[in-house]
Each structure stands twice: as structure tokens, then as C-alpha cells.
Design a protein around this motif. Structure first.
Motif, PDB file in Angstrom:
ATOM      1  N   GLU A 157      41.167  92.498 -42.995  1.00  0.00           N
ATOM      2  CA  GLU A 157      42.313  92.536 -42.103  1.00  0.00           C
ATOM      3  C   GLU A 157      43.504  91.810 -42.719  1.00  0.00           C
ATOM      4  O   GLU A 157      43.360  90.711 -43.263  1.00  0.00           O
ATOM      5  CB  GLU A 157      41.935  91.886 -40.765  1.00  0.00           C
ATOM      6  CG  GLU A 157      43.083  91.897 -39.784  1.00  0.00           C
ATOM      7  CD  GLU A 157      42.674  91.563 -38.350  1.00  0.00           C
ATOM      8  OE1 GLU A 157      41.493  91.768 -38.008  1.00  0.00           O
ATOM      9  OE2 GLU A 157      43.541  91.117 -37.602  1.00  0.00           O
ATOM     10  N   SER A 193      47.468  90.682 -41.626  1.00  0.00           N
ATOM     11  CA  SER A 193      48.514  90.711 -40.607  1.00  0.00           C
ATOM     12  C   SER A 193      49.736  89.974 -41.120  1.00  0.00           C
ATOM     13  O   SER A 193      49.632  88.976 -41.842  1.00  0.00           O
ATOM     14  CB  SER A 193      48.017  90.132 -39.289  1.00  0.00           C
ATOM     15  OG  SER A 193      47.823  88.763 -39.408  1.00  0.00           O
ATOM     16  N   ARG A 219      41.833  96.600 -40.370  1.00  0.00           N
ATOM     17  CA  ARG A 219      43.022  96.518 -39.521  1.00  0.00           C
ATOM     18  C   ARG A 219      44.223  96.008 -40.303  1.00  0.00           C
ATOM     19  O   ARG A 219      44.092  95.072 -41.106  1.00  0.00           O
ATOM     20  CB  ARG A 219      42.720  95.555 -38.364  1.00  0.00           C
ATOM     21  CG  ARG A 219      43.816  95.466 -37.337  1.00  0.00           C
ATOM     22  CD  ARG A 219      43.252  94.871 -36.044  1.00  0.00           C
ATOM     23  NE  ARG A 219      44.288  94.750 -35.047  1.00  0.00           N
ATOM     24  CZ  ARG A 219      44.774  93.587 -34.620  1.00  0.00           C
ATOM     25  NH1 ARG A 219      44.308  92.456 -35.108  1.00  0.00           N
ATOM     26  NH2 ARG A 219      45.716  93.549 -33.719  1.00  0.00           N
ATOM     27  N   CYS A 267      47.956  94.699 -39.222  1.00  0.00           N
ATOM     28  CA  CYS A 267      48.718  94.347 -38.034  1.00  0.00           C
ATOM     29  C   CYS A 267      50.097  93.832 -38.449  1.00  0.00           C
ATOM     30  O   CYS A 267      50.199  92.853 -39.186  1.00  0.00           O
ATOM     31  CB  CYS A 267      47.945  93.280 -37.262  1.00  0.00           C
ATOM     32  SG  CYS A 267      48.793  92.785 -35.780  1.00  0.00           S
ATOM     33  N   SER A 290      53.806  92.702 -36.992  1.00  0.00           N
ATOM     34  CA  SER A 290      54.423  92.312 -35.740  1.00  0.00           C
ATOM     35  C   SER A 290      55.816  91.757 -36.014  1.00  0.00           C
ATOM     36  O   SER A 290      55.955  90.738 -36.684  1.00  0.00           O
ATOM     37  CB  SER A 290      53.518  91.262 -35.099  1.00  0.00           C
ATOM     38  OG  SER A 290      54.074  90.811 -33.928  1.00  0.00           O
ATOM     39  N   THR A 301      48.135  98.391 -36.166  1.00  0.00           N
ATOM     40  CA  THR A 301      48.769  97.807 -34.986  1.00  0.00           C
ATOM     41  C   THR A 301      50.196  97.429 -35.362  1.00  0.00           C
ATOM     42  O   THR A 301      50.388  96.684 -36.324  1.00  0.00           O
ATOM     43  CB  THR A 301      47.991  96.562 -34.514  1.00  0.00           C
ATOM     44  OG1 THR A 301      46.666  96.953 -34.186  1.00  0.00           O
ATOM     45  CG2 THR A 301      48.639  95.946 -33.282  1.00  0.00           C
TER      46      THR A 301
END
Lengths: 340, 188
Positions: free
Chosen positions: A53, A55, A125, A127, A129, A165
Motif C-alpha cells: 500500500e 498513500s 491499494r 491512496c 488524498s 482511493t
């Protein structure tokens, strides 16, 4: 004695290939020769980072936070970098490096680019943001999404992740990222926005959207048709209004699908075509109060005698769920599968 | 291939009594070659063991040496220390005609020896052993900071490197100046 820096190229290549990716990142920092050697190596000669993952998000007062991790107990690692615009520094748990006059957004994007060079297996994943609405207008963090897009363009390969995401405060930024995700790997799309209404007419035309299996959008989707969502096995999405005809289109698509799971379709304006639904599907089982009635129908599936589609229509949302035949309440009618 | 021969020292003494069936089995007698390193100590190695080295294998494949010719013409590897060549020869003997295991734990743990071994193995093109050695180096790098790696593996920092380069240039410049001065002197 021979020094590591005097090793022939083939030997260094072998050492790098057999090292773990953190060691290669460390070797890059040992001296400029190693840095150039590693950066010039073809990605295929680098070890797999085994990251699950990644992010990257805007965090706190003009900070960017980059995290990569693998939560598998055998491999467990988690690394976090905080890039502070105000302090012009990059921090890990252990140390803070001051980066003087370097643009901090460029540093964060370059670090992510470097990590992606080592990505061989699929990410679980990714992500991203970007909530930048509280930042000063002239903050360099506003450029993060565009700089990421430029970096993805330069990569010349798509990013393989199962889940994507994206959280944005500006609808135009979704399309800066989505086209760079590998559509054959992507299964799950989760889009969030603090903007209440997002025009998704360009997003639904992407291969990524068309090939994904699940989607969740936490906003009112403008310019979306039921044809854009019927292929998903799971969707959670809200549109402005929905008609009986559109619900019937979804009913047909779902009852003939073999992998549908459950979904929710919201609508901002009250649903007032219940009569049309009863004309199409026969009488519903009505529960709830008259202010907020809940109408339920059951439909047989094309590919299974044991499974049934439960379709619940309420004022502001419709729910679709595959249940077992034995869980259908007594007395309820199960409409036979009908593709028309 | 029969593996009754175990290299130079560990070959079992053959009993010259009634020839057992197994002794008659190898149809082609194994050929041997000789190598020596910097210390000139000659090692007798079977062609089977030497197959691991792509370099030596390439050298011997078309030679067709007799035993005497091979003995009289040992391959000189002046760039390899004697003890390192011994390690390489031992490894080739141990792994003669055998599939190599995924790990090799018998490699030297001291970095000086390991590095010299890596260079020798790279030169002799022994692919599997090179992989083991590189894996060992990778293990030794793991978990270290850039400063530790620089220190342990004797890598100069960029600043030191630049200083050394400057110094070398200066020296080269001086020498060149000396030469031109000498040339000018000659011309006079």
C-alpha cells in the motif's frame, strides 16, 4: 583489499538485484557513483519492493505525508515521510533533513517516483488524498496533484493497484490520476470529494472505470447513466434522480449477472415513480411508515435457482442485494427471471 | 559423469587388485587441467569441475591437451591470490556435476576475502558462485546506514572523492608541466 565501489558493473548489478529494496535505497545514498549507477539501471534489474500500500496525502499545515507499507506479518514494514513546506524539511521517525531551497513538493513526488521504480507485484491499494482547501492560496502544496500527474506521464508505464482511493477537493483532479492506473489490475475505485457535486462524465468513459469491479463515490454524480454502473458487482453511488425505467434496466442487468453482490443507488430528489414500478413488477411488499415507505420486490436470477435479487426502493435510495431463496419472507412473491 | 575423482588431494587411492566392475565403468577417462594463481601453487582440477567456470571451459574445450601437455601448461591467473584460487577450486570440486543448492553458507565471512573472491569469480565467470557471493554481500549491506556502508566497505565520500580527483589532476598537471619544462629544456 577491494572496495565495494571498485566492483565491476555486472557484480554491482547482481548485488543490487539480490538486495532488498531498502538496501538499494541506502546504497543510493552512499556516494554519487552508486546513485547514478542505480538510477541508470533498467527497472527490471531492481528488486521488488513488495509494497502493498502507498498513500500520499496533504496533511496538517502545509505538510505532505507519504507512507508505504506491507502489513503481511512475515514481511511487515511501514515507512512514513513527512514533507513540511514551512520548515522545508523531510522527516522520518528517526531524523529530519532540511532541504534548503529545494521545492518540497518536487522532493515528495521524486521520492514516490523512486519507490514506484521498485514496484513489481501489484499494489493492494494506492491512496491519494488532496484536501488543500485550508491552505494559503500561494501554497506550493496546491501543485501536488499536477506534479504527480506529470510524474506518472514520465513513468511510461501504468501503476498496478487493485484498489484506487482518491480524495479530492476539486473534481478536475480525479482525471489527473485515474488514466495512469493499470485498468487490467484495478478492481476497486473509491472516490471522495468535499465538493458535493462532481461531474463524472469523463471518468465513466475511462477504461479504468469500465473494467473495474466495484465502485464507491461519496458525492452526487453528475452526468451519470445507469448504463455506466450496471457492470459493477458492487456500487455505491448517488445521482440526482432515478426513474422507474432506469431501475428496471438495472434489475434486468443484475438478474442476468453471475457475479453481482450488493449495491446502493442514491437519489437526491424524492423517488415518485412507485406506481410505474408496481405496473412493471407487480405489487411490492410495503413496510415502514407512509412518510418513508419501503417497497421490496424479489426476482429470480438467470444463473441460479438458489439465489434471489432483493430490490428495496425507498424515497432517496434503492438497494440491490443477492440473498438466498430460503431467506425470502413467507408469502413474498419471487418474480421469475425475465430478461425483458 | 562418474565422480570417483574428487580433485587433487581427496582422491581415494585405487586398489590395483582384481578390477571391480565399477572401475571399468567410466568409458572416457576424466581429463585434468592445471591452474595457478599469484602464488604459483599449481592446482590439478578435473575438466568436470572446471565446467563451472565459463572462462576456463571456453579455454579448454578445443585444446585437446594430453595429460602431459596440460601439466606442462598450467593456466596462469596472476590476478588471483593463491588462497582465493584455492577457495574457487574447492568450490568447483565440491559442486562438480551436481546441481547447485539455493544457498551456500560456506562462503568467507570476512569482507576482504569475500570481495577478492567476488572479483575472481566474476573474472572466471562462475555464475552460480557469483550469485552466492553477491547474495552474501547483499546480506552484509542489509540494515546498515549509508555512513556504516561507507566505513565498512571503504568507500570515500563524494567530497573525499572530489578532493582526491583534484589532487590527482593537480599532480597530473604538475607532471605535465614538468614534462613540458623538460621538453623545453631539451629543446634548449
Amino acid at each position: 583489499m577491494s572496495s565495494l565501489s571498485e566492483m565491476p558493473e555486472l557484480v554491482l548489478e547482481n548485488i543490487i538485484r539480490l538486495s532488498d529494496f531498502r538496501s538499494v535505497l541506502t546504497l543510493r545514498q552512499v556516494c554519487r557513483d552508486f546513485l547514478n549507477f542505480i538510477d541508470d539501471l533498467n527497472d527490471s534489474k531492481l528488486p521488488d519492493s513488495k509494497i502493498e500500500e502507498i498513500s500520499i496525502n496533504t496533511d496538517g499545515p502545509e505538510n505532505i505525508c507519504l507512507v508505504y507499507e506491507n502489513l503481511d506479518p512475515d514481511l511487515f514494514f511501514r515507512h512514513e515521510f513527512i514533507y513540511s513546506v514551512r520548515k522545508n524539511s523531510r522527516s522520518t521517525y528517526l531524523k529530519t533533513t532540511h532541504l534548503e531551497n529545494t521545492n518540497i513538493v518536487d522532493v515528495a513526488v521524486r521520492d514516490l517516483e523512486l519507490i514506484l521504480k521498485f514496484q513489481k507485484c501489484n499494489l493492494e491499494r494506492l491512496c491519494l488524498s488532496f484536501f488543500t482547501f485550508r491552505l494559503p492560496n500561494n501554497s506550493s502544496v496546491h501543485t501536488l496533484a499536477i506534479k504527480l500527474c506529470d510524474m506518472f506521464k514520465e513513468l511510461n508505464r501504468t501503476i498496478k493497484t487493485k484498489n484506487l482511493t482518491i480524495q479530492m477537493d476539486d473534481q478536475s483532479k480525479f482525471m489527473l490520476i485515474i488514466p495512469f492506473i493499470d485498468s487490467d489490475t484495478l478492481e476497486d475505485i473509491y472516490l471522495r470529494s468535499i465538493v458535493k457535486k462532481v461531474n463524472i462524465n469523463r471518468i465513466v468513459k475511462t477504461e479504468q472505470w469500465k473494467k473495474a469491479d466495484k465502485v464507491q463515490c461519496d458525492f452526487f454524480a453528475l452526468n451519470m447513466n445507469v448504463e455506466d454502473i450496471f457492470h459493477f458487482s458492487q456500487f455505491t453511488i448517488t445521482t440526482f434522480s432515478i426513474s422507474a425505467k432506469e431501475l428496471d434496466f438495472l434489475r434486468k442487468a443484475i438478474t442476468s449477472s453471475s457475479n453481482f453482490y450488493s449495491s446502493r443507488l442514491g437519489n437526491e430528489f424524492i423517488f415518485n415513480e412507485s406506481k410505474e414500478l408496481s405496473n412493471l413488477w407487480g405489487p411490492a411488499i410495503v413496510s415502514g411508515n407512509s412518510y418513508s415507505p419501503k417497497r421490496t420486490w424479489y426476482f429470480g436470477m438467470k444463473n441460479s435457482k438458489e439465489k434471489v435479487l432483493e430490490l428495496i426502493s425507498k424515497n432517496f435510495c434503492s438497494r440491490f442485494e443477492i440473498i438466498k431463496l430460503e431467506d425470502v419472507p413467507n408469502g413474498a412473491i419471487v418474480n421469475e427471471y425475465n430478461e425483458n | 559423469m562418474s565422480s570417483t575423482e574428487q580433485g587433487t588431494s581427496s582422491a581415494a587411492p585405487a586398489e590395483p587388485t582384481t578390477a571391480p566392475e565399477s572401475a571399468a565403468a567410466p568409458e572416457v577417462p576424466e581429463s585434468f587441467y592445471y591452474v595457478h594463481g599469484k602464488d604459483k601453487v599449481v592446482h590439478k582440477v578435473s575438466a568436470g569441475a572446471l565446467q563451472h567456470s565459463a572462462l576456463i571451459h571456453g579455454m579448454i574445450s578445443n585444446l585437446g591437451y594430453t595429460e602431459e601437455q596440460a601439466k606442462a601448461n598450467p593456466f596462469p591467473f596472476e590476478n588471483i591470490d593463491g588462497d582465493i584460487l584455492q577457495m574457487v577450486v574447492d568450490w568447483c570440486n565440491q559442486h562438480k556435476g551436481k546441481p547447485t543448492p539455493p544457498e551456500d553458507t560456506n562462503l568467507p565471512k570476512q569482507k576482504e576475502k569475500l570481495f577478492d573472491l567476488v572479483l575472481a569469480v566474476n573474472y572466471l565467470e562462475i555464475k552460480e558462485l557469483l550469485t552466492y557471493c553477491c547474495k552474501q554481500v547483499a546480506m552484509m549491506v542489509k540494515g546498515k546506514s549509508p555512513e556504516e556502508i561507507r566505513e565498512i566497505w571503504m568507500i570515500p565520500t563524494d567530497a573525499e572523492d572530489e578532493a582526491a580527483e583534484k589532487e590527482a589532476k593537480k599532480r597530473a598537471g604538475k607532471e605535465a608541466a614538468g614534462e613540458t619544462a623538460a621538453a623545453a629544456g631539451d629543446a634548449k
